[in-house]
Enzyme design. Structure first.
Site, PDB file in Angstrom:
ATOM      1  N   ASN A 171       7.224  -3.282   3.910  1.00 16.64           N
ATOM      2  CA  ASN A 171       8.388  -2.549   3.385  1.00 16.64           C
ATOM      3  C   ASN A 171       8.039  -1.103   3.061  1.00 16.64           C
ATOM      4  O   ASN A 171       8.233  -0.615   1.958  1.00 16.64           O
ATOM      5  CB  ASN A 171       8.989  -3.261   2.165  1.00 16.64           C
ATOM      6  CG  ASN A 171       8.004  -3.419   1.029  1.00 16.64           C
ATOM      7  OD1 ASN A 171       6.798  -3.396   1.237  1.00 16.64           O
ATOM      8  ND2 ASN A 171       8.516  -3.549  -0.176  1.00 16.64           N
ATOM      9  N   HIS A 224       4.140   1.708  -8.512  1.00 14.34           N
ATOM     10  CA  HIS A 224       5.325   2.551  -8.635  1.00 14.34           C
ATOM     11  C   HIS A 224       4.986   3.743  -9.508  1.00 14.34           C
ATOM     12  O   HIS A 224       4.270   3.612 -10.511  1.00 14.34           O
ATOM     13  CB  HIS A 224       6.484   1.783  -9.279  1.00 14.34           C
ATOM     14  CG  HIS A 224       7.140   0.815  -8.356  1.00 14.34           C
ATOM     15  ND1 HIS A 224       7.847   1.198  -7.235  1.00 14.34           N
ATOM     16  CD2 HIS A 224       7.190  -0.544  -8.369  1.00 14.34           C
ATOM     17  CE1 HIS A 224       8.309   0.126  -6.610  1.00 14.34           C
ATOM     18  NE2 HIS A 224       7.912  -0.948  -7.268  1.00 14.34           N
ATOM     19  N   ASP A 282       0.573  -9.430  -4.876  1.00 12.10           N
ATOM     20  CA  ASP A 282       1.846  -8.679  -4.827  1.00 12.10           C
ATOM     21  C   ASP A 282       1.672  -7.328  -5.529  1.00 12.10           C
ATOM     22  O   ASP A 282       2.554  -6.859  -6.243  1.00 12.10           O
ATOM     23  CB  ASP A 282       2.999  -9.479  -5.443  1.00 12.10           C
ATOM     24  CG  ASP A 282       4.368  -8.902  -5.052  1.00 12.10           C
ATOM     25  OD1 ASP A 282       4.414  -7.927  -4.270  1.00 12.10           O
ATOM     26  OD2 ASP A 282       5.387  -9.420  -5.539  1.00 12.10           O
ATOM     27  N   ASN A 313       9.825  -8.809  -8.971  1.00 12.14           N
ATOM     28  CA  ASN A 313      10.643  -9.732  -8.196  1.00 12.14           C
ATOM     29  C   ASN A 313       9.727 -10.611  -7.339  1.00 12.14           C
ATOM     30  O   ASN A 313       8.983 -10.082  -6.535  1.00 12.14           O
ATOM     31  CB  ASN A 313      11.606  -8.948  -7.287  1.00 12.14           C
ATOM     32  CG  ASN A 313      12.597  -9.863  -6.604  1.00 12.14           C
ATOM     33  OD1 ASN A 313      12.748 -11.013  -6.968  1.00 12.14           O
ATOM     34  ND2 ASN A 313      13.256  -9.343  -5.584  1.00 12.14           N
ATOM     35  N   ASP A 321       9.346  -9.108   3.472  1.00 11.61           N
ATOM     36  CA  ASP A 321       9.066  -9.081   2.037  1.00 11.61           C
ATOM     37  C   ASP A 321       9.767  -7.926   1.319  1.00 11.61           C
ATOM     38  O   ASP A 321       9.778  -6.798   1.786  1.00 11.61           O
ATOM     39  CB  ASP A 321       7.571  -8.990   1.759  1.00 11.61           C
ATOM     40  CG  ASP A 321       7.306  -9.061   0.266  1.00 11.61           C
ATOM     41  OD1 ASP A 321       7.765 -10.028  -0.355  1.00 11.61           O
ATOM     42  OD2 ASP A 321       6.674  -8.140  -0.275  1.00 11.61           O
ATOM     43  N   LEU A 378       0.818  -1.218   0.000  1.00 13.00           N
ATOM     44  CA  LEU A 378       0.000   0.000   0.000  1.00 13.00           C
ATOM     45  C   LEU A 378       0.849   1.264   0.000  1.00 13.00           C
ATOM     46  O   LEU A 378       0.328   2.363  -0.184  1.00 13.00           O
ATOM     47  CB  LEU A 378      -0.954  -0.009   1.198  1.00 13.00           C
ATOM     48  CG  LEU A 378      -2.038  -1.099   1.138  1.00 13.00           C
ATOM     49  CD1 LEU A 378      -2.830  -1.140   2.444  1.00 13.00           C
ATOM     50  CD2 LEU A 378      -2.976  -0.873  -0.040  1.00 13.00           C
ATOM     51  N   ARG A 379       2.156   1.119   0.215  1.00 14.83           N
ATOM     52  CA  ARG A 379       3.147   2.195   0.055  1.00 14.83           C
ATOM     53  C   ARG A 379       3.076   3.295   1.110  1.00 14.83           C
ATOM     54  O   ARG A 379       3.938   4.158   1.140  1.00 14.83           O
ATOM     55  CB  ARG A 379       3.056   2.830  -1.334  1.00 14.83           C
ATOM     56  CG  ARG A 379       3.322   1.854  -2.464  1.00 14.83           C
ATOM     57  CD  ARG A 379       4.752   1.353  -2.464  1.00 14.83           C
ATOM     58  NE  ARG A 379       5.055   0.545  -3.637  1.00 14.83           N
ATOM     59  CZ  ARG A 379       5.722  -0.600  -3.592  1.00 14.83           C
ATOM     60  NH1 ARG A 379       6.165  -1.087  -2.433  1.00 14.83           N
ATOM     61  NH2 ARG A 379       5.974  -1.270  -4.695  1.00 14.83           N
TER      62      ARG A 379
END
Lengths: 432, 325
Positions: A98, A313, A309, A282, A156, A67-68
């Site tokens: 992350n 971006h 996933d 990835n 992750d 979700l950034r």
């Protein structure tokens, strides 16, 4: 909140498939399920959701969502990602840790959970990092985080490289009754690689990541699960060898579960030929044999879940040279359609992979993925399995546009998504 | 043909046509005044994100001999250092009015990306480990000049194929033109997969040396030592270096080639470069004519800029007009 009638659909849940209307009570739970309820009237102001030609199923659960927020709000926020999730039929997502700062302490995890509640578009559950800063050096305060409701711990973006630390994390996790999820990648073998190592990387002159970089860590984690008794969930498996290792581990009765992404069952490394970083991810897109093995793993139950996933971006990052661009692609709004279009599964198997099986992995069976029956929370999705549409990046709800499926014709679309009795998506449109 | 991104996009007939045009360009280059007006009014920009003085000069000399205007962009003196993206950089350059960009970048695929973002012709002057098509053309031209053609010829490409854009382009060009190619290297310096590559592989230079019409040596970069790809340069040279002893075993007509810059004493002994069959300087010389041919093929007769320098191949031989001044 008014009573809701979902009328004219086919209910698909773990008990099977049947033609039934569903009445959702004002308290957000399922009140009645059965044929012919539409004609019984119901209470005043009852709202009717047309499910004609559609499947009514427990809402989807995504085990793997980026979700950034916090840190990369230009790519996605908890609100925009939750909206994309709801439009994709998900009523719960597990947010990956992350972020910047990392979800490795209570304050950040609380912030994510709270932002998810405020957005109110789907249930945002937090995973948390296994190690502080996802640096693979020291364990995060797992007990404190588990007390906030974290059920899945993962670094992750990276796997835990140190075998001893991975073992300790699993031992400690067992005491907390939580799951260790692993991004399986041995960095000694993958470092410097930007796509699958093989025919296409050799031709394109792009440094590759061999399948064995994933498989070695899958092997290790299966071994450590046996050693520690910890539940281990293997994330985004992409190789035939990894699927086979999980199949063998399950046959031995080990507490191992695994997921695969839509891109790993639909796309191969040949997509990289035009050097468009939108196909950089990835683990990388692999060979046609790997794609077939992932599909077979989904079909025979080796793989427990389709996980997106979802990795937004910003456009400028996906316009960098291929070897400088970040990994990741959108997934939430296309997962169902790709599963319906590309997988040769029964509706029950397919919904299971998107709903009750990931719900079990995430420890959410009380609220998500359960059978559609009276008394259960009404977390439901209504989708048209026949509707064909074209993926248009500009029309996706995600703040980013990095879908690898731009222009692709797919079949199957979410019509309504209901979260605890509240329609979040109606006729394919988010209600806020 | 709009762009030249890689040999992989070409047919044998395209290569043969470019080599034929190169013949004319060689003739032009040999004149007292080596200049024709074929691309007058056209603008060719070299956009080098990675330094390469020799390749840039070669392209600029080629453009000038065709009377094109040239501009030059290099990263060292540009806004890229301030964080400007490749896309912004090339869109800015294009806005100045450009017919072709000659692109060099350390990352594979950047010329392909640029071709999607601009409407001018894009010529790949080397991208990462991927392609260096004009090198393959000048290599093919040099072989053709000495051996009459590539059909049926045996060519050994020796050394670090894995990290070599030259090797990738050469393999495709040489085999398209009918040669059979043997890659000679330890497995660590070969691409991980050779699926789809029409080549043979040998790990033993001595075993294949005597059969070759061409031995093409690749540059061995010292940084490969730190990646544990070979134990030492000494061992590499012992196994794969073209020493004077090995050169003595070559067929009398066999050519020795190298794309430069050379590591004398590593992949090639200094004395070998002085042998009459070593055509390394000639490769460089042919580079200008080949690049003239590429620019001519891509730009002459196109409708950009309205300068109307449309000249079919034969007219290249026409004496220049007022440029002669």
């Amino acid at each position: 909140m008014a009573e809701l009638l979902i009328a004219g659909g086919r209910v698909v849940d773990e008990h099977g498939e049947r033609v039934a209307d569903v009445v959702v009570a004002e308290d957000g739970t399922v009140a009645e399920v059965g044929a012919g309820l539409a004609s019984t009237g119901g209470r005043n102001g009852r709202r009717v959701l047309d499910a004609g030609g559609c499947v009514v199923a427990p809402g989807f659960v995504d085990l793997h969502t980026h979700l950034r927020e916090p840190g990369r709000e230009e790519a996605e926020t908890i609100e925009t990602g939750s909206r994309a999730a709801a439009l994709g039929g998900f009523t719960a997502v597990v947010a990956m840790p992350n972020t910047e700062p990392t979800m490795d302490d209570a304050a950040v995890v609380r912030q994510v959970l709270e932002a998810g509640r405020v957005a109110g578009l789907c249930d945002v559950h937090a995973s948390a990092a296994v190690t502080v800063g996802r640096r693979g050096e020291a364990l995060a305060p797992m007990a404190e985080l588990a007390a906030l409701g974290v059920r899945i711990f993962t670094d992750d973006g990276n796997g835990v490289q140190d075998d001893r630390l991975a073992r300790r994390a699993m031992e400690y996790a067992r005491g907390l009754d939580v799951t260790i999820a692993e991004h399986c990648e041995v960095e000694a073998l993958s470092a410097g690689g930007h796509m699958h190592e093989g025919e296409w990387s050799s031709r394109l002159g792009i440094p590759g990541v061999p399948a064995e970089a994933e498989e070695l860590m899958v092997m290790r984690d299966i071994a450590l699960s046996r050693l520690t008794g910890c539940r281990v969930h293997l994330q985004h498996l992409s190789t035939a060898g990894a699927v086979e290792l999980v199949r063998a581990a399950k046959a031995r009765g080990l507490a191992v579960t695994a997921e695969a992404t839509p891109h790993h069952f639909t796309l191969t490394h040949a997509e990289v030929a035009a050097y468009d970083p939108v196909f950089k991810v990835n683990p990388p897109l692999r060979t046609a044999e790997d794609v077939a093995a992932v599909r077979a793993g989904l079909a025979d139950g080796t793989l427990d879940a389709i996980a997106t996933d979802h990795a937004p971006h910003a456009q400028e990052l996906k316009e960098l040279p291929f070897d400088e661009a970040p990994c990741g692609m959108l997934g939430l709004e296309t997962a169902l359609a790709l599963a319906l279009s590309e997988l040769d599964l029964s509706l029950g198997e397919l919904v299971g992979l998107l709903s009750w099986r990931p719900a079990a992995v995430a420890g959410l069976r009380d609220t998500h993925g359960g059978p559609v029956e009276p008394g259960r929370p009404a977390n439901l999705v209504v989708f048209d399995p026949e509707l064909t549409w074209t993926v248009d990046p500009a029309r996706l709800a995600s703040r980013s546009h990095n879908t690898p499926y731009a222009g692709r014709r797919v079949t199957g679309k979410v019509r309504h998504t209901v979260l605890r009795g509240r329609p979040i998506v109606l006729d394919g449109e988010a209600q806020r | 043909m709009k762009h030249l991104l890689g040999v992989e996009d070409l047919e044998r007939s395209d290569l043969e046509e470019l080599l034929r045009i190169t013949d004319s360009m060689v003739e032009v280059s040999q004149r007292a005044m080596p200049r024709v007006p074929a691309l007058r009014g056209r603008t060719v920009v070299s956009v080098f994100f990675e330094d390469s003085t020799r390749t840039r000069l070669s392209f600029e000399a080629a453009a000038k001999r065709l009377s094109a205007d040239t501009m030059s962009f290099s990263v060292g003196t540009s806004s890229v250092k301030k964080g400007e993206s490749v896309r912004d950089t090339v869109e800015t350059i294009e806005a100045m009015g450009v017919d072709a960009m000659v692109v060099r970048h350390r990352s594979a695929g950047v010329p392909d990306q640029i071709a999607r973002w601009t409407s001018c012709s894009v010529i790949n002057a080397g991208d990462g480990w991927h392609q260096h098509p004009t090198q393959a053309l000048l290599d093919s031209y040099t072989i053709r000049a000495h051996l009459g053609g590539l059909d049926g010829r045996r060519i050994a490409i020796v050394g670090d194929v894995k990290h070599s854009r030259v090797a990738r382009s050469d393999v495709q060009a040489f085999t398209l033109l009918g040669a059979s190619v043997t890659l000679v290297a330890p497995p660590t310096l070969l691409p991980p997969s050779l699926e789809g590559w029409p080549v043979e592989v040998s790990h033993d230079l001595d075993a294949v040396l005597a059969d070759q019409d061409v031995v093409y040596l690749l540059r061995m970069q010292r940084e490969r030592m730190t990646e544990a790809l070979v134990p030492s340069l000494r061992e590499y040279t012992a196994c794969f270096g073209l020493t004077i002893q090995r050169a003595a075993r070559l067929a009398p007509h066999a050519l020795v080639m190298h794309p430069g810059p050379m590591n004398r004493g590593v992949e090639i002994a200094a004395e070998v470069t002085d042998l009459p069959n070593a055509v390394i300087a000639e490769q460089v010389r042919n580079g200008v004519a080949v690049r003239m041919a590429v620019l001519f093929r891509l730009l002459a007769g196109t409708e950009l800029g309205g300068a109307g320098a449309a000249a079919p191949v034969p007219e290249v031989n026409a004496e220049p007009g007022e440029d002669h001044g």
